[in-house]
Design a protein around this motif. Structure first.
Motif, PDB file in Angstrom:
ATOM      1  N   ALA A  80       0.835  -1.198   0.000  1.00 49.66           N
ATOM      2  CA  ALA A  80       0.000   0.000   0.000  1.00 49.66           C
ATOM      3  C   ALA A  80       0.870   1.250   0.000  1.00 49.66           C
ATOM      4  O   ALA A  80       0.592   2.217  -0.720  1.00 49.66           O
ATOM      5  N   VAL A  81       1.941   1.233   0.782  1.00 47.21           N
ATOM      6  CA  VAL A  81       2.855   2.379   0.808  1.00 47.21           C
ATOM      7  C   VAL A  81       3.450   2.585  -0.583  1.00 47.21           C
ATOM      8  O   VAL A  81       3.503   3.699  -1.095  1.00 47.21           O
ATOM      9  N   GLY A  82       3.878   1.483  -1.211  1.00 52.47           N
ATOM     10  CA  GLY A  82       4.479   1.582  -2.536  1.00 52.47           C
ATOM     11  C   GLY A  82       3.507   2.136  -3.566  1.00 52.47           C
ATOM     12  O   GLY A  82       3.875   2.918  -4.433  1.00 52.47           O
ATOM     13  N   ILE A  83       2.250   1.727  -3.433  1.00 52.04           N
ATOM     14  CA  ILE A  83       1.271   2.119  -4.453  1.00 52.04           C
ATOM     15  C   ILE A  83       0.752   3.543  -4.213  1.00 52.04           C
ATOM     16  O   ILE A  83       0.675   4.347  -5.135  1.00 52.04           O
ATOM     17  N   TRP A  84       0.413   3.840  -2.946  1.00 51.22           N
ATOM     18  CA  TRP A  84      -0.271   5.108  -2.704  1.00 51.22           C
ATOM     19  C   TRP A  84       0.556   6.195  -2.019  1.00 51.22           C
ATOM     20  O   TRP A  84       0.334   7.364  -2.235  1.00 51.22           O
ATOM     21  N   VAL A  85       1.510   5.787  -1.178  1.00 52.15           N
ATOM     22  CA  VAL A  85       2.252   6.819  -0.435  1.00 52.15           C
ATOM     23  C   VAL A  85       3.439   7.347  -1.234  1.00 52.15           C
ATOM     24  O   VAL A  85       3.699   8.551  -1.238  1.00 52.15           O
ATOM     25  N   PHE A  86       4.136   6.463  -1.941  1.00 56.37           N
ATOM     26  CA  PHE A  86       5.317   6.911  -2.694  1.00 56.37           C
ATOM     27  C   PHE A  86       5.017   8.051  -3.670  1.00 56.37           C
ATOM     28  O   PHE A  86       5.772   9.023  -3.721  1.00 56.37           O
ATOM     29  N   PRO A  87       3.938   7.961  -4.446  1.00 56.27           N
ATOM     30  CA  PRO A  87       3.661   9.070  -5.365  1.00 56.27           C
ATOM     31  C   PRO A  87       3.497  10.409  -4.634  1.00 56.27           C
ATOM     32  O   PRO A  87       3.886  11.448  -5.154  1.00 56.27           O
ATOM     33  N   LEU A  88       2.940  10.355  -3.419  1.00 60.35           N
ATOM     34  CA  LEU A  88       2.757  11.595  -2.660  1.00 60.35           C
ATOM     35  C   LEU A  88       4.098  12.199  -2.273  1.00 60.35           C
ATOM     36  O   LEU A  88       4.210  13.398  -2.031  1.00 60.35           O
ATOM     37  N   LEU A  89       5.123  11.362  -2.180  1.00 60.92           N
ATOM     38  CA  LEU A  89       6.446  11.841  -1.774  1.00 60.92           C
ATOM     39  C   LEU A  89       7.334  12.064  -2.990  1.00 60.92           C
ATOM     40  O   LEU A  89       8.559  12.110  -2.884  1.00 60.92           O
ATOM     41  N   ASP A  90       6.706  12.156  -4.178  1.00 63.41           N
ATOM     42  CA  ASP A  90       7.465  12.370  -5.403  1.00 63.41           C
ATOM     43  C   ASP A  90       8.368  11.190  -5.739  1.00 63.41           C
ATOM     44  O   ASP A  90       9.389  11.344  -6.399  1.00 63.41           O
ATOM     45  N   LEU A  91       8.002  10.002  -5.249  1.00 64.67           N
ATOM     46  CA  LEU A  91       8.765   8.806  -5.596  1.00 64.67           C
ATOM     47  C   LEU A  91       7.953   8.044  -6.631  1.00 64.67           C
ATOM     48  O   LEU A  91       6.734   8.175  -6.673  1.00 64.67           O
ATOM     49  N   PRO A  92       8.629   7.256  -7.458  1.00 59.39           N
ATOM     50  CA  PRO A  92       7.861   6.480  -8.430  1.00 59.39           C
ATOM     51  C   PRO A  92       6.923   5.511  -7.718  1.00 59.39           C
ATOM     52  O   PRO A  92       7.290   4.911  -6.709  1.00 59.39           O
ATOM     53  N   ALA A  93       5.732   5.348  -8.246  1.00 58.89           N
ATOM     54  CA  ALA A  93       4.763   4.451  -7.614  1.00 58.89           C
ATOM     55  C   ALA A  93       5.081   3.011  -7.968  1.00 58.89           C
ATOM     56  O   ALA A  93       5.687   2.729  -8.996  1.00 58.89           O
ATOM     57  N   LEU A  94       4.664   2.104  -7.086  1.00 52.54           N
ATOM     58  CA  LEU A  94       4.853   0.677  -7.354  1.00 52.54           C
ATOM     59  C   LEU A  94       3.725   0.215  -8.263  1.00 52.54           C
ATOM     60  O   LEU A  94       2.561   0.498  -8.016  1.00 52.54           O
ATOM     61  N   ASN A  95       4.101  -0.489  -9.313  1.00 52.14           N
ATOM     62  CA  ASN A  95       3.092  -0.984 -10.233  1.00 52.14           C
ATOM     63  C   ASN A  95       2.821  -2.459  -9.948  1.00 52.14           C
ATOM     64  O   ASN A  95       3.680  -3.302 -10.156  1.00 52.14           O
ATOM     65  N   VAL A  96       1.637  -2.747  -9.441  1.00 48.53           N
ATOM     66  CA  VAL A  96       1.340  -4.116  -9.030  1.00 48.53           C
ATOM     67  C   VAL A  96       0.642  -4.899 -10.132  1.00 48.53           C
ATOM     68  O   VAL A  96       0.689  -6.107 -10.177  1.00 48.53           O
ATOM     69  N   ASP A  97       0.029  -4.184 -11.073  1.00 45.63           N
ATOM     70  CA  ASP A  97      -0.662  -4.838 -12.195  1.00 45.63           C
ATOM     71  C   ASP A  97      -1.571  -5.958 -11.726  1.00 45.63           C
ATOM     72  O   ASP A  97      -2.283  -5.818 -10.756  1.00 45.63           O
ATOM     73  N   ALA A  98      -1.496  -7.068 -12.428  1.00 42.23           N
ATOM     74  CA  ALA A  98      -2.406  -8.169 -12.092  1.00 42.23           C
ATOM     75  C   ALA A  98      -1.680  -9.238 -11.298  1.00 42.23           C
ATOM     76  O   ALA A  98      -2.112 -10.378 -11.218  1.00 42.23           O
ATOM     77  N   ASN A  99      -0.543  -8.882 -10.703  1.00 39.28           N
ATOM     78  CA  ASN A  99       0.287  -9.896 -10.057  1.00 39.28           C
ATOM     79  C   ASN A  99      -0.083 -10.146  -8.605  1.00 39.28           C
ATOM     80  O   ASN A  99       0.663 -10.781  -7.885  1.00 39.28           O
TER      81      ASN A  99
END
Ligand SMILES: Nc1ncnc2c1ncn2[C@@H]1O[C@H](COP(=O)(O)OP(=O)(O)O)[C@@H](O)[C@H]1O
Ligand SMILES: [Mg+2]
Lengths: 427, 252
Positions: free
Chosen positions: A291-310
């Protein structure tokens, strides 16, 4: 089944009564992953400005040394120092400064480097053109002078890494070759009387471009986020070795462990209760990190984690990694006699397993030898499996070797724990 | 006495801890009859805990054998564990859980569940006078209160044989009386009790049969009154112990 369920309930109750511990269990990895990713990101952005200071002694003072200076300044990697305390450096003073550890490298350009290089090239070009019958016959033949080989000396701090040494030597070698070939072109130009109009392409003909292998148009090398999320999740999962082993050591000191042994319940059920409970914690940790990778990182100007269908595959890998972590915790908790033993040992061993397993420095960035050592860490197996899923869209078949290893690790730790326990009874 | 009544039958049972230079329990042979309150009496270090730990399946014997109700730990251990109850010398409870939570967990390890378990817990807590504290955490309890919960945890499943290791040590007089009275009641309902103590006066009143243990040996065995009568000039078990072992019993 009823006994297992009651065992899980008890473990959950014990955790609920230790809210502080649970908060640390969940907050620590979140703080860690955000801090580490921010720092790494900042370091990447800044690394352009950080120059390594190196000493350079110019005994040549010709166009070759000028080219070396220009080239090295252009590379932005080095800060060139020619004076120390206001005095021009000499070979001796530069050598002392490097060997005493103040600088990592000194470059000594020999006297007459430019002049001799030029003379040597002129001689060679002359010889070649004469042999083609194109020599400048008007030129007064000067008797050929013997020109010895020139040596550019490099003094390295003995503490610098081998890879830094090779990189520097390759670069200087390349630089001098370029200067050499440029001079050769110039000599031909001059001799053939086409001075002024550059008839030769002087740029390097062959250039290098680093190309990372791709599968399905995805790069195989993970980016910082694709590395950090699984890496620090694994670290956090294995950190449950501390609360879990403390839980078990406490049962021994409280006598509840002894009481359980007099109860008609198998060790498998007792351990099963712990495994399920701490596995649940591992999975919650994992989802929080995702959740941090997907939603919090973009807020901190970090690239978001792409989870796709995995999502399913990621969960599967997380479950097996969690099992390995739990098994390890149970083993440490079985063997340790006191919390003073289990906590420091647990923490240190997890940090070591994380370090060699590639949590801090990704395995692909490690030297060859360490890449082999890395294969001994269960965190590395988990990390590999996560890379497979994130970068190669792997299915169950592709991650089967890694999750099998993780499961074997779990089975082995539990077996050793049970055997150790049995042996203790026959004191 | 017909063999039928022997619920515990011990044959040449001995224990020497690994690395120790002497036996903590020398080969001993005795039996306990069904319905008895059997007291193992002796000073600290006599080997009482070692002996009772072997009987509870916590420690492998060095040599010798025993059967409890015809069963052994070598066979189907869990069949044997189901019919015994154990009250360890140290409190064996989760300090951060309440009395009810502790008892619910340990009761369920005997396969008890649901209403039956709830009622058994509530009744036992009531008899031992702790109803008011049932939902309080164990780490808020006094020593005597912990001992009482520790006791209940061993009897929830109505064991055939109950082993208690110094159940009254370090306990205030009130708690001690409550515990002894409760044990007498359990015994009357048919549970055989094996208990250790270094408190001779308490045992004299409570036990139907005693064995006097010191340095890993049984010095004498029999009904308390028979032992006192058989020892010249002895007025109580304390005197019997003195005359048998040549030393006074430290009453710690
Ligand atoms: N785990 C052990 N390892 C070695 N020796 C032990 C161990 N436990 C007890 N002993 C020794 O065995 C003897 C009997 O101890 P124990 O059975 O605890 O006596 P009691 O319960 O009557 O006080 C003592 O000498 C004690 O030091
Ligand atoms: Mg004892």
């Amino acid at each position: 089944m009823h006994k297992l369920w009651q065992s899980i309930r008890k473990e959950l109750l014990l955790l609920r009564r230790d809210i502080g511990g649970v908060i640390i269990l969940f907050a620590m990895p979140l703080v860690l992953i955000i801090a580490v990713t921010l720092i790494q990101n900042a370091a990447y952005q800044r690394s352009g400005d950080v120059r390594i200071p190196i000493l350079i002694v110019d005994n040549d003072k010709g166009n070759v040394s000028k080219s070396v200076f220009d080239n090295m300044n252009q590379s932005h990697a080095f800060e060139l120092i020619t004076k120390k305390e206001g005095v021009d450096l000499t070979e001796d003073s530069a050598k002392d400064a490097v060997f005493s550890g103040q600088y990592q490298l000194a470059i000594i350009l020999p006297q007459n480097l430019s002049a001799d290089l030029q003379a040597k090239i002129d001689q060679n070009v002359d010889k070649m053109l004469t042999s083609f019958g194109m020599g400048d016959s008007t030129k007064i033949k000067t008797p050929e002078r013997e020109i010895g080989q020139k040596t550019v000396k490099l003094y390295f701090d003995p503490a610098v890494q081998m890879s830094f040494k090779t990189a520097v030597m390759n670069n200087i070698d390349k630089m001098i070759s370029q200067i050499e070939s440029k001079s050769i072109y110039d000599a031909f130009n001059e001799q053939l009387g086409a001075a002024g109009q550059p008839s030769f392409e002087q740029k390097s003909f062959i250039a290098f471009k680093e190309i990372n292998p791709t599968v399905n148009n995805k790069e195989v090398k993970p980016n910082a986020v694709q590395h950090n999320v699984p890496a620090w999740t694994l670290f956090a999962m294995f950190f449950i070795v501390i609360p879990l082993s403390i839980n078990m050591v406490k049962e021994k000191s409280q006598g509840t462990f002894i009481r359980l042994r007099t109860n008609p319940v198998s060790s498998a059920v007792v351990i099963g209760g712990k495994t399920v409970t701490y596995l649940i914690i591992c999975i919650i940790q994992f989802y929080m990190m995702l959740a941090v990778g997907i939603w919090v990182f973009p807020l901190l100007d970090l690239p978001a984690l792409n989870v796709d269908a995995n999502f399913f595959m990621l969960t599967l890998v997380a479950v097996f990694s969690g099992l390995a972590a739990t098994g390890y915790g149970i083993l440490v908790g079985t063997i340790a006699k006191t919390q003073e033993q289990s906590a420091p040992f647990g923490a240190t061993s997890v940090i070591i397993l994380a370090a060699i397993g590639g949590v801090w420095v990704p395995v692909f960035a490690m030297p060859k030898f360490m890449q082999i050592v890395a294969m001994c860490s269960p965190m590395n197996w988990g990390l590999d499996a996560f890379y497979d899923v994130f970068l190669r869209n792997a299915g169950i078949r592709e991650v089967l070797p890694e999750i099998s290893l993780l499961f074997l690790f779990f089975a082995a730790t539990i077996t050793i724990a049970l055997l150790y326990d049995k042996k203790k009874r026959s004191v | 006495m017909p063999d039928l009544n022997k619920i515990i039958d011990i044959h040449e049972l001995a224990k020497k801890y690994k690395g120790a230079d002497h036996y903590s329990v020398n080969p001993i042979t005795f039996s306990v009859l069904e319905g008895e309150v059997f007291g193992l009496l002796g000073p600290n270090g006599a080997g009482k805990t070692t002996l009772i730990s072997m009987l509870c399946g916590l420690l492998d014997p060095t040599s010798g054998s025993f059967e409890i109700d015809g069963k052994t730990y070598g066979g189907n251990a869990s069949e044997l564990k189901k019919i015994i109850g154990v009250v360890p010398q140290e409190y064996a409870l989760y300090p951060t859980l309440s009395a009810t939570e502790n008892l619910n967990y340990f009761g369920s390890m005997y396969g008890l569940k649901g209403k039956d378990l709830k009622k058994k817990i509530a009744d036992s807590i009531e008899i031992l006078g702790l109803t008011k504290f049932a939902s309080k955490r164990i780490d808020t309890y006094s020593g005597g209160m912990k001992r009482r919960i520790n006791l209940i945890a061993g009897i929830l499943h109505n064991p055939k044989v109950l082993f208690l290791d110094e159940p009254t040590v370090g306990v205030d007089v009130h708690s001690k009386n409550v515990i002894i009275e409760y044990l007498k009641e359990i015994n009357q309902q048919g549970t055989t009790i094996v208990y250790t103590s270094h408190h001779m006066a308490e045992a004299e009143d409570f036990c139907s049969h005693i064995a006097i243990v010191d340095r890993g040996r049984i010095f004498a065995e029999g009904k308390p009154n028979d032992l006192i009568d058989a020892t010249p000039e002895a007025r109580n078990l304390e005197d019997v112990f003195l005359s048998l072992t040549g030393k006074a019993l430290r009453d710690a």
